[in-house]
Each structure stands twice: as structure tokens, then as C-alpha cells.
Design a protein around this motif. Structure first.
Motif, PDB file in Angstrom:
ATOM      1  N   ILE A   1       0.860  -1.189   0.000  1.00  0.00           N
ATOM      2  CA  ILE A   1       0.000   0.000   0.000  1.00  0.00           C
ATOM      3  C   ILE A   1       0.892   1.233   0.000  1.00  0.00           C
ATOM      4  CG2 ILE A   1      -1.789   1.267   1.248  1.00  0.00           C
ATOM      5  CD1 ILE A   1      -2.679  -1.383   2.468  1.00  0.00           C
TER       6      ILE A   1
ATOM      7  N   SER B   1       5.756   3.172   1.976  1.00  0.00           N
ATOM      8  CA  SER B   1       4.780   2.118   1.678  1.00  0.00           C
ATOM      9  C   SER B   1       4.649   1.182   2.872  1.00  0.00           C
ATOM     10  CB  SER B   1       5.203   1.318   0.442  1.00  0.00           C
ATOM     11  OG  SER B   1       6.439   0.664   0.678  1.00  0.00           O
TER      12      SER B   1
ATOM     13  N   LYS C   1      -7.989  -8.372   0.012  1.00  0.00           N
ATOM     14  CA  LYS C   1      -8.328  -7.044  -0.510  1.00  0.00           C
ATOM     15  C   LYS C   1      -9.580  -6.491   0.165  1.00  0.00           C
ATOM     16  CE  LYS C   1      -8.929  -4.717  -5.006  1.00  0.00           C
ATOM     17  NZ  LYS C   1     -10.256  -4.103  -4.814  1.00  0.00           N
TER      18      LYS C   1
ATOM     19  N   LEU D   1      -8.754  -0.223  -2.981  1.00  0.00           N
ATOM     20  CA  LEU D   1      -7.354  -0.420  -3.354  1.00  0.00           C
ATOM     21  C   LEU D   1      -7.297  -0.768  -4.831  1.00  0.00           C
ATOM     22  CD1 LEU D   1      -6.042  -2.472  -0.296  1.00  0.00           C
ATOM     23  CD2 LEU D   1      -5.619  -0.055  -0.794  1.00  0.00           C
TER      24      LEU D   1
ATOM     25  N   ASN E   1      -2.702   2.878  -6.135  1.00  0.00           N
ATOM     26  CA  ASN E   1      -2.373   3.098  -4.725  1.00  0.00           C
ATOM     27  C   ASN E   1      -1.938   1.821  -4.013  1.00  0.00           C
ATOM     28  OD1 ASN E   1      -4.780   1.758  -4.649  1.00  0.00           O
ATOM     29  ND2 ASN E   1      -5.887   3.303  -3.449  1.00  0.00           N
ATOM     30  N   SER E   2      -1.803   0.747  -4.796  1.00  0.00           N
ATOM     31  CA  SER E   2      -1.411  -0.530  -4.180  1.00  0.00           C
ATOM     32  C   SER E   2      -0.938  -1.498  -5.253  1.00  0.00           C
ATOM     33  CB  SER E   2      -2.593  -1.138  -3.413  1.00  0.00           C
ATOM     34  OG  SER E   2      -3.664  -1.406  -4.305  1.00  0.00           O
TER      35      SER E   2
END
Length: 292
Positions: free
Chosen positions: A56, A91, A104, A115, A120-121
Motif C-alpha cells: 500500500i 509504503s 483485498k 485499493l 495506490n497498491s
């Protein structure tokens, strides 16, 4: 001072072998107990057991996240990466044995937003059968590397005891490093297994230097040849160790893979000093004096 050290070593080099012998016995016992409790000789991360790895790229409180998801996901491990200069979080990496979709969903419920992989991931899922295949192949690679190293050593020196001493020292480096890694609770990845493969080369170079100096150089006393080999060998090892520790300091905040590699190499080089300059030296000195 040099004379005093030589005299001390002449009287006690056989007794000094008790130090690595005790460590070896402890290592075998510890690994036996560890295997009976865990079904393997090391802790393994998801790259070797199978599971989901999520990175992340937003700022997230790691402690709150772990507290919230540890009861929902299987075998959760969370690591943070920081900017080397500003120390800001870059991160967050979450590893779990749970499957990708469920992981997830749990993370999105905690974060409160979606996400999106590549934005962003990042998500990586490894199947258990594929991970086991990687693990088996890496272990086979280490075994073959060790066997070929032993063959080269026997061809080079063509004498049983000195060649065996080199192999014992290299084996002890790997065994003791593995035990130490287990003691600190490090979860081994594929990169960690590769680090053990690299350690074979790091371990055997000073042993070959020492054995070559003692067996193939003539005209000087045994202690003089040991001292000359020690000056060269310890310089090589300490230089490598210093470089590894410096690299470890630099990468530990942003690269989990490199951190594990350099940590294993640093531990192995520390044990290499012990096994080269106590184990191998004592065996070779005993052999040469008995032969004379």
C-alpha cells in the motif's frame, strides 16, 4: 605480543576446538527441535509458503492495521518502508496466507476506500504448489553448489583432512547462520535462500587462502604462515562485512528483499571469522604437527 599469542595458541589450539564443537552440537539439537515443532528448518514467508503480498502506497498506521486485521487474515506480517532522508513512510507491505480477494476486502474495510492495483497498491498472489516448487529447487541449487565446492576443494588440495576441514568450516558457517536466523524469527523468502547460496562462496574463500598458505608454502614456521594468512584473510572478511553492514544500513528502510540478503550475509561473515580462525586453523595445525 606476537610471541605470547603464538605460545598461547600452541598450548591451547586443541582446546579452542571445543568452542565451535559446542556451537555445532547446539545447532544440530536446536534445528532438530525446531523441525519437530514447525515441520521445517526455517520460518518461511508467502513467497515460499504461498499466499498474498500487498503493498500500500498511502500512509497507514501499521500498529492499528495489524490489530484490526490479524484476527481476520491468516498469519499476517506487516513491514514498513521509509524514505532514507525524511524518514517518511513510503509504503506498507502486508503478507498473509489468505487469498487475494478476501485480503483485498478486509484491507478496504479497514481503510475505507478501494485499493486499485497499479495506482495506490500492488497485489501479488503465489499459489502454494508454485511456492513449494521454488523452495525445493532453491534447496537443490544450494546442495549442488555445496557438492561442487567440495569437489573443487578435494581436487585442489588432494589430502583428506585439510580438504575436510575446509568443508566442515563452510558447512558450520551455513548451519550456524541458519540457527541464528531462526532464533531472531526471520521469515525466509526466496531472496534469503539465495543469500545462503552466496554465503557458500563467502565462507570458503578465507579457508582456501589459509589452507594454501599452510600446505603449499615452505620455509617458514607454522605460526608465521598462520599469522600471514590471518592478516590477509581477516582484512578480506572485515572489508566484506563492513560493506555489507553499510549496505544494510542504507537499504533497510526501503527494500525488504535486500535487507534480508545483507542481514544473512552479515551473520554468515561473523560466523566465518569463528570457523576459519578457530575451527580450520586448529584442525590444520593439529594435522601438520601430527604429520611432522
Amino acid at each position: 605480543m606476537k610471541t605470547k599469542i603464538s605460545n598461547f595458541h600452541d598450548k591451547n589450539y586443541k582446546l579452542l576446538l571445543l568452542i565451535p564443537a559446542i556451537l555445532l552440537v547446539f545447532s544440530f539439537i536446536y534445528l532438530g527441535v525446531f523441525y519437530s515443532n514447525n515441520g521445517d528448518f526455517m520460518y518461511k514467508d508467502v513467497s515460499l509458503t504461498g499466499g498474498t503480498s500487498v503493498t500500500i502506497y498511502d500512509s497507514v498506521n501499521a500498529e492499528e492495521l495489524e490489530l484490526a486485521i490479524s484476527s481476520q487474515l491468516e498469519d499476517v506480517s506487516i513491514r514498513q518502508a521509509y524514505d532514507l532522508i525524511t524518514r517518511e513512510q513510503i509504503s506498507l507491505e502486508i503478507e498473509t496466507r489468505s487469498d487475494k480477494d478476501y485480503t483485498k476486502q478486509v484491507l478496504e474495510d479497514f481503510l475505507g476506500y478501494e485499493l486499485i492495483p497499479g495506482t495506490n497498491s500492488d497485489f501479488v498472489f503465489t499459489g502454494s504448489s508454485l511456492s513449494e516448487s521454488f523452495y525445493s529447487q532453491l534447496l537443490i541449487a544450494i546442495l549442488f553448489a555445496f557438492i561442487f565446492m567440495a569437489i573443487v576443494v578435494f581436487i585442489l588440495f588432494r589430502t583428506l583432512i585439510p580438504s575436510t576441514a575446509v568443508i566442515i568450516s563452510a558447512f558450520a558457517d551455513i548451519l550456524m547462520t541458519l540457527v541464528f536466523v531462526d532464533l531472531i524469527g526471520m521469515k525466509m523468502s526466496t531472496a534469503g535462500i539465495v543469500a545462503f547460496l552466496m554465503l557458500i562462496g563467502y565462507s570458503v574463500d578465507t579457508d582456501i587462502l589459509l589452507t594454501t598458505r599452510l600446505l603449499k608454502r615452505h620455509g617458514a614456521s607454522v605460526n608465521s604462515k598462520i599469522y600471514g594468512a590471518f592478516k590477509t584473510g581477516i582484512t578480506m572478511t572485515l572489508t566484506s562485512l563492513l560493506a555489507v553492514l553499510l549496505a544494510l544500513f542504507v537499504v533497510r528502510s526501503f527494500s525488504i528483499v535486500l535487507t534480508q540478503i545483507f542481514t544473512i550475509l552479515a551473520i554468515g561473515l561473523g560466523f566465518d571469522i569463528l570457523n576459519t580462525w578457530i575451527t580450520n586453523v586448529s584442525i590444520l595445525k593439529w594435522y601438520i604437527k601430527s604429520k611432522k
